[in-house]
Motif scaffolding. Sequence first.
Motif, PDB file in Angstrom:
ATOM      1  N   GLU A 158      -4.153   5.070   5.482  1.00 30.61           N
ATOM      2  CA  GLU A 158      -4.581   3.936   6.310  1.00 30.61           C
ATOM      3  C   GLU A 158      -5.983   4.178   6.873  1.00 30.61           C
ATOM      4  OE1 GLU A 158      -0.260   2.348   7.904  1.00 30.61           O
ATOM      5  OE2 GLU A 158      -1.183   4.081   8.871  1.00 30.61           O
ATOM      6  N   VAL A 159      -6.265   5.401   7.264  1.00 33.16           N
ATOM      7  CA  VAL A 159      -7.607   5.734   7.747  1.00 33.16           C
ATOM      8  C   VAL A 159      -8.618   5.582   6.609  1.00 33.16           C
ATOM      9  CG1 VAL A 159      -9.070   7.576   8.677  1.00 33.16           C
ATOM     10  CG2 VAL A 159      -6.781   7.207   9.614  1.00 33.16           C
ATOM     11  N   ALA A 160      -8.230   5.979   5.384  1.00 30.34           N
ATOM     12  CA  ALA A 160      -9.126   5.836   4.229  1.00 30.34           C
ATOM     13  C   ALA A 160      -9.418   4.360   3.950  1.00 30.34           C
ATOM     14  CB  ALA A 160      -8.514   6.504   3.000  1.00 30.34           C
ATOM     15  N   VAL A 161      -8.404   3.507   4.047  1.00 28.53           N
ATOM     16  CA  VAL A 161      -8.608   2.064   3.843  1.00 28.53           C
ATOM     17  C   VAL A 161      -9.532   1.518   4.931  1.00 28.53           C
ATOM     18  CG1 VAL A 161      -7.457  -0.197   3.884  1.00 28.53           C
ATOM     19  CG2 VAL A 161      -6.459   1.700   2.582  1.00 28.53           C
ATOM     20  N   LEU A 162      -9.314   1.933   6.160  1.00 31.98           N
ATOM     21  CA  LEU A 162     -10.168   1.510   7.265  1.00 31.98           C
ATOM     22  C   LEU A 162     -11.622   1.942   7.013  1.00 31.98           C
ATOM     23  CD1 LEU A 162     -10.293   0.162  10.040  1.00 31.98           C
ATOM     24  CD2 LEU A 162      -9.618   2.355  11.040  1.00 31.98           C
ATOM     25  N   ALA A 163     -11.806   3.171   6.545  1.00 31.84           N
ATOM     26  CA  ALA A 163     -13.154   3.664   6.249  1.00 31.84           C
ATOM     27  C   ALA A 163     -13.794   2.855   5.125  1.00 31.84           C
ATOM     28  CB  ALA A 163     -13.109   5.144   5.878  1.00 31.84           C
ATOM     29  N   PRO A 218     -18.315  -7.147   4.134  1.00 30.12           N
ATOM     30  CA  PRO A 218     -16.962  -7.715   4.056  1.00 30.12           C
ATOM     31  C   PRO A 218     -16.326  -7.358   2.712  1.00 30.12           C
ATOM     32  CG  PRO A 218     -18.580  -9.453   3.715  1.00 30.12           C
ATOM     33  CD  PRO A 218     -19.348  -8.190   4.009  1.00 30.12           C
ATOM     34  N   LEU A 219     -15.056  -7.010   2.742  1.00 25.51           N
ATOM     35  CA  LEU A 219     -14.362  -6.503   1.565  1.00 25.51           C
ATOM     36  C   LEU A 219     -13.025  -7.219   1.402  1.00 25.51           C
ATOM     37  CD1 LEU A 219     -14.620  -4.252  -0.614  1.00 25.51           C
ATOM     38  CD2 LEU A 219     -13.413  -2.747   0.968  1.00 25.51           C
ATOM     39  N   THR A 220     -12.733  -7.634   0.167  1.00 25.46           N
ATOM     40  CA  THR A 220     -11.461  -8.299  -0.135  1.00 25.46           C
ATOM     41  C   THR A 220     -10.399  -7.254  -0.483  1.00 25.46           C
ATOM     42  OG1 THR A 220     -11.967  -8.461  -2.488  1.00 25.46           O
ATOM     43  CG2 THR A 220     -12.647 -10.332  -1.093  1.00 25.46           C
ATOM     44  N   ARG A 221      -9.153  -7.680  -0.583  1.00 24.03           N
ATOM     45  CA  ARG A 221      -8.086  -6.778  -1.037  1.00 24.03           C
ATOM     46  C   ARG A 221      -8.348  -6.330  -2.473  1.00 24.03           C
ATOM     47  NH1 ARG A 221      -2.919  -9.194  -1.043  1.00 24.03           N
ATOM     48  NH2 ARG A 221      -2.051  -7.173  -1.531  1.00 24.03           N
ATOM     49  N   ASP A 222      -8.911  -7.226  -3.301  1.00 26.66           N
ATOM     50  CA  ASP A 222      -9.269  -6.828  -4.667  1.00 26.66           C
ATOM     51  C   ASP A 222     -10.356  -5.758  -4.651  1.00 26.66           C
ATOM     52  OD1 ASP A 222      -7.427  -8.419  -5.967  1.00 26.66           O
ATOM     53  OD2 ASP A 222      -8.843 -10.054  -6.376  1.00 26.66           O
ATOM     54  N   GLY A 223     -11.304  -5.871  -3.718  1.00 22.08           N
ATOM     55  CA  GLY A 223     -12.335  -4.839  -3.569  1.00 22.08           C
ATOM     56  C   GLY A 223     -11.716  -3.505  -3.189  1.00 22.08           C
ATOM     57  N   SER A 265      -1.356  -3.125   0.315  1.00 26.47           N
ATOM     58  CA  SER A 265      -0.349  -4.079   0.781  1.00 26.47           C
ATOM     59  C   SER A 265      -0.861  -4.947   1.927  1.00 26.47           C
ATOM     60  CB  SER A 265       0.922  -3.340   1.227  1.00 26.47           C
ATOM     61  OG  SER A 265       0.702  -2.711   2.473  1.00 26.47           O
ATOM     62  N   ARG A 266      -0.295  -6.135   1.973  1.00 29.75           N
ATOM     63  CA  ARG A 266      -0.596  -7.031   3.086  1.00 29.75           C
ATOM     64  C   ARG A 266      -0.100  -6.423   4.405  1.00 29.75           C
ATOM     65  NH1 ARG A 266      -0.114 -10.839  -1.046  1.00 29.75           N
ATOM     66  NH2 ARG A 266      -1.747 -12.431  -0.977  1.00 29.75           N
ATOM     67  N   ASP A 267       0.979  -5.651   4.321  1.00 29.89           N
ATOM     68  CA  ASP A 267       1.515  -4.992   5.521  1.00 29.89           C
ATOM     69  C   ASP A 267       0.502  -4.021   6.110  1.00 29.89           C
ATOM     70  OD1 ASP A 267       3.890  -6.373   5.356  1.00 29.89           O
ATOM     71  OD2 ASP A 267       4.992  -4.727   4.396  1.00 29.89           O
ATOM     72  N   LEU A 268      -0.157  -3.244   5.253  1.00 24.04           N
ATOM     73  CA  LEU A 268      -1.158  -2.289   5.732  1.00 24.04           C
ATOM     74  C   LEU A 268      -2.324  -3.038   6.386  1.00 24.04           C
ATOM     75  CD1 LEU A 268      -2.466   0.851   3.905  1.00 24.04           C
ATOM     76  CD2 LEU A 268      -3.955  -0.600   5.234  1.00 24.04           C
ATOM     77  N   ILE A 269      -2.782  -4.090   5.715  1.00 25.52           N
ATOM     78  CA  ILE A 269      -3.865  -4.904   6.282  1.00 25.52           C
ATOM     79  C   ILE A 269      -3.406  -5.500   7.614  1.00 25.52           C
ATOM     80  CG2 ILE A 269      -5.252  -7.001   5.958  1.00 25.52           C
ATOM     81  CD1 ILE A 269      -6.189  -4.657   4.208  1.00 25.52           C
ATOM     82  N   GLY A 270      -2.193  -6.007   7.659  1.00 24.07           N
ATOM     83  CA  GLY A 270      -1.654  -6.585   8.900  1.00 24.07           C
ATOM     84  C   GLY A 270      -1.572  -5.567  10.021  1.00 24.07           C
ATOM     85  N   ARG A 271      -1.214  -4.349   9.677  1.00 28.11           N
ATOM     86  CA  ARG A 271      -1.122  -3.279  10.684  1.00 28.11           C
ATOM     87  C   ARG A 271      -2.504  -2.979  11.279  1.00 28.11           C
ATOM     88  NH1 ARG A 271       2.445   1.566  11.333  1.00 28.11           N
ATOM     89  NH2 ARG A 271       1.048   3.277  11.854  1.00 28.11           N
ATOM     90  N   LEU A 272      -3.521  -2.899  10.437  1.00 24.71           N
ATOM     91  CA  LEU A 272      -4.889  -2.654  10.930  1.00 24.71           C
ATOM     92  C   LEU A 272      -5.384  -3.835  11.766  1.00 24.71           C
ATOM     93  CD1 LEU A 272      -6.503  -1.011   7.758  1.00 24.71           C
ATOM     94  CD2 LEU A 272      -5.645   0.134   9.831  1.00 24.71           C
ATOM     95  N   ARG A 273      -4.978  -5.045  11.374  1.00 27.54           N
ATOM     96  CA  ARG A 273      -5.349  -6.227  12.160  1.00 27.54           C
ATOM     97  C   ARG A 273      -4.622  -6.244  13.496  1.00 27.54           C
ATOM     98  NH1 ARG A 273      -4.797 -11.659   9.459  1.00 27.54           N
ATOM     99  NH2 ARG A 273      -5.810 -12.254  11.394  1.00 27.54           N
TER     100      ARG A 273
END
Length: 195
Positions: free
Chosen positions: A108-113, A120-125, A135-143
């Motif tokens: 999760e820290v790596a995704v945040l980095a 701006p970065l998409t999920r495909d990026g 996962s959308r869950d991981l993105i939702g957790r960071l949000r």
Amino acid sequence: MAKETPALDTELEDLPPELRWRKWMGRIEAVIFASTSPVPREDLARVVGQGASVDLLIEDIQSDLVGRPYELVAVADGWMIRTRPQFADAIRAAADVGDQLLDLNEFEVAVLAAIAYHQPLTRDGLKDIFGKDISRDLIGRLRTQELIAIGPRSPRAGAPYTYVTTPQFLVVFGMTSLRDLPDREQLEDAGMASG
């Protein structure tokens, strides 16, 4: 009938210069102390006279706080009072206060980095970077932790959402702006990124 609040005397001309300076320092410290988010310089300038330098007042407050368990720091384009890092263990032990990022795992820290460096970065990026779907869950957790937010829509087909870091991200990581992120070469030298 609403009671009218008297205008704040910012100039304090009736006070001798030393007392005036101390009063301005107190106002700035009080405003920052009372705020739950970083206070921008423009907001601080509204509580002191025109001849007062907010930067010099802040330097004097910081000098007064030397040796105290908290400090005045610049984060996210503003100022905030924080507990000094060396007292984190004592605070957790006494108050059972967890670290803000304690519940983020390494991935999760790596995704945040990745979002911080490529926004701006998409999920495909993100998929292109990590070689797998994020996962959308991981993105939702960071949000939910207010570390990222929805950015502008991508100009690609379907106009997917992009993600960007937030002022809370800067606060949590103790940065004034994204310019404070380590550069890629520093990360590679530390073994935290591949060349």
